[in-house]
Design a protein around this motif. Sequence first.
Motif, PDB file in Angstrom:
ATOM      1  N   GLU B  45       0.843  -1.191   0.000  1.00  0.00           N
ATOM      2  CA  GLU B  45       0.000   0.000   0.000  1.00  0.00           C
ATOM      3  C   GLU B  45       0.877   1.239   0.000  1.00  0.00           C
ATOM      4  O   GLU B  45       2.092   1.146   0.115  1.00  0.00           O
ATOM      5  N   GLY B  46       0.251   2.383  -0.121  1.00  0.00           N
ATOM      6  CA  GLY B  46       1.015   3.632  -0.056  1.00  0.00           C
ATOM      7  C   GLY B  46       1.351   4.151  -1.436  1.00  0.00           C
ATOM      8  O   GLY B  46       1.172   3.460  -2.432  1.00  0.00           O
ATOM      9  N   ASP B  47       1.880   5.394  -1.474  1.00  0.00           N
ATOM     10  CA  ASP B  47       2.082   5.997  -2.787  1.00  0.00           C
ATOM     11  C   ASP B  47       3.354   5.478  -3.422  1.00  0.00           C
ATOM     12  O   ASP B  47       4.325   5.121  -2.759  1.00  0.00           O
ATOM     13  N   LEU B  48       3.322   5.392  -4.755  1.00  0.00           N
ATOM     14  CA  LEU B  48       4.400   4.754  -5.498  1.00  0.00           C
ATOM     15  C   LEU B  48       5.695   5.561  -5.438  1.00  0.00           C
ATOM     16  O   LEU B  48       6.779   4.985  -5.325  1.00  0.00           O
ATOM     17  N   VAL B  49       5.576   6.900  -5.483  1.00  0.00           N
ATOM     18  CA  VAL B  49       6.792   7.720  -5.495  1.00  0.00           C
ATOM     19  C   VAL B  49       7.575   7.520  -4.193  1.00  0.00           C
ATOM     20  O   VAL B  49       8.783   7.248  -4.205  1.00  0.00           O
ATOM     21  N   GLY B  50       6.863   7.599  -3.079  1.00  0.00           N
ATOM     22  CA  GLY B  50       7.513   7.422  -1.783  1.00  0.00           C
ATOM     23  C   GLY B  50       8.135   6.045  -1.658  1.00  0.00           C
ATOM     24  O   GLY B  50       9.239   5.885  -1.117  1.00  0.00           O
ATOM     25  N   ARG B  51       7.443   5.052  -2.196  1.00  0.00           N
ATOM     26  CA  ARG B  51       7.958   3.693  -2.107  1.00  0.00           C
ATOM     27  C   ARG B  51       9.245   3.530  -2.923  1.00  0.00           C
ATOM     28  O   ARG B  51      10.219   2.912  -2.466  1.00  0.00           O
ATOM     29  N   VAL B  52       9.251   4.095  -4.114  1.00  0.00           N
ATOM     30  CA  VAL B  52      10.451   4.002  -4.956  1.00  0.00           C
ATOM     31  C   VAL B  52      11.633   4.672  -4.254  1.00  0.00           C
ATOM     32  O   VAL B  52      12.743   4.127  -4.217  1.00  0.00           O
ATOM     33  N   VAL B  53      11.387   5.837  -3.656  1.00  0.00           N
ATOM     34  CA  VAL B  53      12.460   6.544  -2.947  1.00  0.00           C
ATOM     35  C   VAL B  53      13.003   5.678  -1.801  1.00  0.00           C
ATOM     36  O   VAL B  53      14.216   5.493  -1.654  1.00  0.00           O
ATOM     37  N   ASP B  54      12.082   5.101  -1.010  1.00  0.00           N
ATOM     38  CA  ASP B  54      12.509   4.280   0.130  1.00  0.00           C
ATOM     39  C   ASP B  54      13.293   3.056  -0.321  1.00  0.00           C
ATOM     40  O   ASP B  54      14.321   2.704   0.255  1.00  0.00           O
ATOM     41  N   LYS B  55      12.749   2.385  -1.346  1.00  0.00           N
ATOM     42  CA  LYS B  55      13.400   1.151  -1.810  1.00  0.00           C
ATOM     43  C   LYS B  55      14.790   1.447  -2.360  1.00  0.00           C
ATOM     44  O   LYS B  55      15.741   0.723  -2.091  1.00  0.00           O
ATOM     45  N   LEU B  56      14.905   2.506  -3.150  1.00  0.00           N
ATOM     46  CA  LEU B  56      16.210   2.835  -3.723  1.00  0.00           C
ATOM     47  C   LEU B  56      17.214   3.188  -2.636  1.00  0.00           C
ATOM     48  O   LEU B  56      18.358   2.741  -2.662  1.00  0.00           O
ATOM     49  N   SER B  57      16.762   3.957  -1.641  1.00  0.00           N
ATOM     50  CA  SER B  57      17.732   4.353  -0.613  1.00  0.00           C
ATOM     51  C   SER B  57      18.119   3.152   0.245  1.00  0.00           C
ATOM     52  O   SER B  57      19.235   3.100   0.767  1.00  0.00           O
ATOM     53  N   SER B  58      17.233   2.155   0.356  1.00  0.00           N
ATOM     54  CA  SER B  58      17.594   0.955   1.118  1.00  0.00           C
ATOM     55  C   SER B  58      18.727   0.188   0.434  1.00  0.00           C
ATOM     56  O   SER B  58      19.385  -0.636   1.044  1.00  0.00           O
ATOM     57  N   ARG B  59      18.942   0.452  -0.842  1.00  0.00           N
ATOM     58  CA  ARG B  59      20.034  -0.217  -1.562  1.00  0.00           C
ATOM     59  C   ARG B  59      21.133   0.781  -1.941  1.00  0.00           C
ATOM     60  O   ARG B  59      21.841   0.585  -2.909  1.00  0.00           O
ATOM     61  N   ALA B  60      21.254   1.834  -1.183  1.00  0.00           N
ATOM     62  CA  ALA B  60      22.375   2.784  -1.319  1.00  0.00           C
ATOM     63  C   ALA B  60      22.317   3.645  -2.570  1.00  0.00           C
ATOM     64  O   ALA B  60      23.310   4.232  -2.967  1.00  0.00           O
ATOM     65  N   ALA B  61      21.144   3.730  -3.215  1.00  0.00           N
ATOM     66  CA  ALA B  61      20.986   4.713  -4.284  1.00  0.00           C
ATOM     67  C   ALA B  61      20.487   6.007  -3.649  1.00  0.00           C
ATOM     68  O   ALA B  61      19.924   5.990  -2.552  1.00  0.00           O
ATOM     69  N   THR B  62      20.700   7.142  -4.328  1.00  0.00           N
ATOM     70  CA  THR B  62      20.220   8.421  -3.801  1.00  0.00           C
ATOM     71  C   THR B  62      19.154   8.975  -4.734  1.00  0.00           C
ATOM     72  O   THR B  62      19.081   8.587  -5.899  1.00  0.00           O
ATOM     73  N   THR B  63      18.308   9.861  -4.209  1.00  0.00           N
ATOM     74  CA  THR B  63      17.215  10.398  -5.021  1.00  0.00           C
ATOM     75  C   THR B  63      17.073  11.901  -4.801  1.00  0.00           C
ATOM     76  O   THR B  63      17.424  12.424  -3.745  1.00  0.00           O
ATOM     77  N   THR B  64      16.550  12.574  -5.825  1.00  0.00           N
ATOM     78  CA  THR B  64      16.171  13.982  -5.721  1.00  0.00           C
ATOM     79  C   THR B  64      14.791  14.110  -6.354  1.00  0.00           C
ATOM     80  O   THR B  64      14.521  13.458  -7.359  1.00  0.00           O
ATOM     81  N   ALA B 124      10.532   2.795 -17.490  1.00  0.00           N
ATOM     82  CA  ALA B 124       9.550   2.650 -16.415  1.00  0.00           C
ATOM     83  C   ALA B 124      10.293   2.485 -15.098  1.00  0.00           C
ATOM     84  O   ALA B 124      11.502   2.250 -15.083  1.00  0.00           O
ATOM     85  N   ALA B 125       9.573   2.647 -14.012  1.00  0.00           N
ATOM     86  CA  ALA B 125      10.101   2.296 -12.699  1.00  0.00           C
ATOM     87  C   ALA B 125       9.050   1.440 -12.006  1.00  0.00           C
ATOM     88  O   ALA B 125       7.863   1.522 -12.333  1.00  0.00           O
ATOM     89  N   VAL B 126       9.495   0.599 -11.075  1.00  0.00           N
ATOM     90  CA  VAL B 126       8.613  -0.404 -10.481  1.00  0.00           C
ATOM     91  C   VAL B 126       8.479  -0.170  -8.984  1.00  0.00           C
ATOM     92  O   VAL B 126       9.461  -0.227  -8.248  1.00  0.00           O
ATOM     93  N   GLY B 127       7.261   0.100  -8.542  1.00  0.00           N
ATOM     94  CA  GLY B 127       7.019   0.379  -7.130  1.00  0.00           C
ATOM     95  C   GLY B 127       7.375  -0.783  -6.234  1.00  0.00           C
ATOM     96  O   GLY B 127       7.955  -0.600  -5.161  1.00  0.00           O
ATOM     97  N   GLU B 128       7.041  -1.982  -6.670  1.00  0.00           N
ATOM     98  CA  GLU B 128       7.298  -3.201  -5.893  1.00  0.00           C
ATOM     99  C   GLU B 128       8.695  -3.204  -5.274  1.00  0.00           C
ATOM    100  O   GLU B 128       8.854  -3.451  -4.085  1.00  0.00           O
ATOM    101  N   SER B 129       9.708  -2.920  -6.070  1.00  0.00           N
ATOM    102  CA  SER B 129      11.083  -3.047  -5.592  1.00  0.00           C
ATOM    103  C   SER B 129      11.878  -1.754  -5.754  1.00  0.00           C
ATOM    104  O   SER B 129      13.057  -1.718  -5.398  1.00  0.00           O
TER     105      SER B 129
END
Lengths: 478, 219
Positions: B45-64, B124-129
């Motif tokens: 659940e939850g919004d896709l943008v926030g999820r993508v940001v969280d998932k990416l940062s959990s794997r040491a990627a950064t976002t703006t 594309a980007a994938v919210g799941e992961s």
Amino acid sequence: MQPLSRQFKQRATIAIKDANLQAALGKAKEGFVGKRAAAIAELPEFEQLREEAKAIKDHTLANLDFYLERYEAQVKKYGGHVHWAKTAEDAQRIVLDICRKANAKTVTKGKSMVSEECGINEVLEAAGMEVVETDLGEYIIQLAHEPPSHIIAPAVHKTKAQVSDLFHTHHAKFGLTRRLTEVADLVNEARQVLRKQFFRADVGITGGNFLVAETGSSIIVTNEGNGDLTQTLARVHIVTSGIERVVPTLDDATTFLRLLARSATGQETETYTTISTGPRRSGDLDGPEEYHVVLVDNGRSRMLGGQFRDMLRCIRCGACMNHCPVYGAIGGHAYGWVYPGPMGSVLTPLFTGLDVAYDLPNACTLNGRCQSVCPVKIPLPDLLRELRHRQYEEKITPAYQRLALSAWAFLAKRPRLYHAVMRIPVGVLGWFGRGRGSFASLPLASAWTRSREMPAPQGKTFQQAWRERMENRDERRT
Amino acid sequence: MSDGREEVLRSVRVSLNRERPTPEERDRLEARIATLRRHTRPAFEGDLVGRVVDKLSSRAATTTLVGTMSEVGTAVADFLGRNGFSKKIAVAPALADLTWPQGFDVHTGKARADECVSVTACFAAVGESGSLVLLSGAESPTTLNFVPENHIVVVRTEQIVAHFEDVWLLLRALPQGMPRAVNVISGPSRTADVEQTIQLGAHGPRRLHVILVGRDCLA
């Protein structure tokens, strides 16, 4: 490579005494098991995915001829080539031919267990080509002239100090002579050395985690990005893959991808999943000019016909070996061939011979952990038991064991006789052991008593003890 | 080579105890490929943008997060400044229309061997992961994703879908069929091959920076 599985017992004994190996194994085990458990706890759908993955594979294997032909047609549609290798030798010849036609001097390789199985490197090197493994783990063991000891972490048996020594020895020729002690520095130096090779390579060889019949695509997953540099920068890309790796659709492949990373490394997803379909298109600025797939049978089609079909579901995640107490104690090299641990103990006898790998199915406690963690629910303990059964049937099991088993079977089928006979050793051992309650040494059981004491029986068989207890209870009641 | 093919297929059919599939069987199996099956997908659940940001940062990627495409240039400049990199970048032809701040040395095309920073679009980007999906093509050379030390990916928020299966639907709709390479990228390159110690930047980019562009990023 020639299987060394006949020497399993000697190699296992050496492994247990190898301090470096034990240190490396100790570090690895906790990581793999803990990370997998954490990743699965995050995914409530995991069990359902396992069931679905098993069903997809069973369906695909039951129609394998159709899906292979469907896959081949799609690869051709996109301008790729498909080659069929019945044996490991066929695969060697096919890959060598492609490399020769490409005038290859340098061949880079992403990690491929099928390539290890077929001994591709040796053949290319014998033909004068420089073969460079680019997965860091594979690169380390290539420098050490060793086979992989784990299917996803090939150099898991090496300590940092050993890697440091290897780089110190082999990188001097590139002018890199500083001795490195930090992991970051070791990884950086390998990056620097291998970067040049990626750009020099004429041919890049990768494995294929999945082949997709719908689209004619091969899929690889890596964390390092080495597979992508291998296949993007070389003029020719060769995929070596087993025939059992085909799945019907991209959606089907996705179910396996969700299971694979979590089971293998405890990651939600590996860093790079790459779906490759054919060679460079007109207008593309990079990518290989030729795309070849070598479909390797090497005994797989035979496995399809019986109980071992289940083994063809394997997606090579390594969870079974990560959870195996035998693998955890001796590491992968003792198994003597390409595939170690529980999956290797099933595959090695089937690929190399029940007699060649006699010890492997027997080096198992049948604790069942491998089956319980297998993402595609392969009944590994059952398959290992079946191999033991076949060894017995084919008289490969040593005569003394066969004799002992026959004698036991004779007795076990005759309960009265069995009880009468069993009273003798139980009574005798019980009498001798009545003081201490256990034996520090026993004739015929030295393998047991060398490392622990044998508890003494209490003088009566279970049946006798039970009968007496029942009689006492009846007396109390009356 | 063709005899190898026949040998393997014959051996498969002997084990399956059957001849080549009948036309009816083929139709049935083709239908299984053509029909979308609903496999289990991870629910969230939850919004896709926030999820993508969280998932990416959990794997040491950064976002703006930025509001419009015109702000991408500044976001890239910020990334370069933060890391002390020179303003030399390789840009995917797909982003050739972007304007770059003063002093940028920009080349479009594939990656050069010593490339430091690349900037690419994505498919594309994938919210799941939180994974990014990039397709090879004239507009998007694959080397930009793997050769440079740093990879910056521009994602428009409307490109984010929930699951991988949603990406495959978009792929199937492409008129030219499958591209040569579909690169699913979920973080910077990493390895754990020396004593299980995670080290970033094994062979591919050491840093993955994702610029998310969309009005919903302004909030």
